[in-house]
Write a protein that holds these residues in place. Sequence first.
Motif: not given
Length: 187
Positions: A9-20, A75-85
Amino acid sequence: MPPANSPSSPGSADSPAAPSPSAPPAAAGGGNDAIDPLDGRLIRLLAEEPRIGVLECSRRLQVARGTVQARLDRLQAKGVIGGFGPEVDPAALGYPVTAFATLEISQGQGADVRAHLVGVPEVLELHTITGHGDMMVRIVARSNADLQRVIDRVVGFDGIVRSSTAIALENPVPYRILPLVDQAAAE
């Protein structure tokens, strides 16, 4: 959105890092390897119902829960989805006036001007641009009179040499992404 107790889930320690930020952008034109039709359906579902969980997504999309989670992670790792806020409406916060200011800056002052603008809460976006100015900012204010205060604060920095401001009267096509998602998923 993945449930709060989901391992990815977003914000968890296991979430993939945002792309550089230095990651190369997707190639322009010709084919699309960013998303496929299932990704497009998943993104649309999350956009239409942002509080939906992974399990319900899998049920509605008729795919395995693990497939949905893997797609979200990719999708998060590739930066397609940037957040769930949440989407927040500035007008509902008491800032109903929106304006766009084009700024001309002194040579070599870009970083300092950016740092200054980050410190102005009413600056919602900053883009560097081509054309008659160097930067364009979207700003909000409580009223037209308050807009003058915001503009004074924005341009009250030595690195900004000139500004031009346009007040938005209405927003007939608010920020949207789903038509682009549909097109990208179909390519």
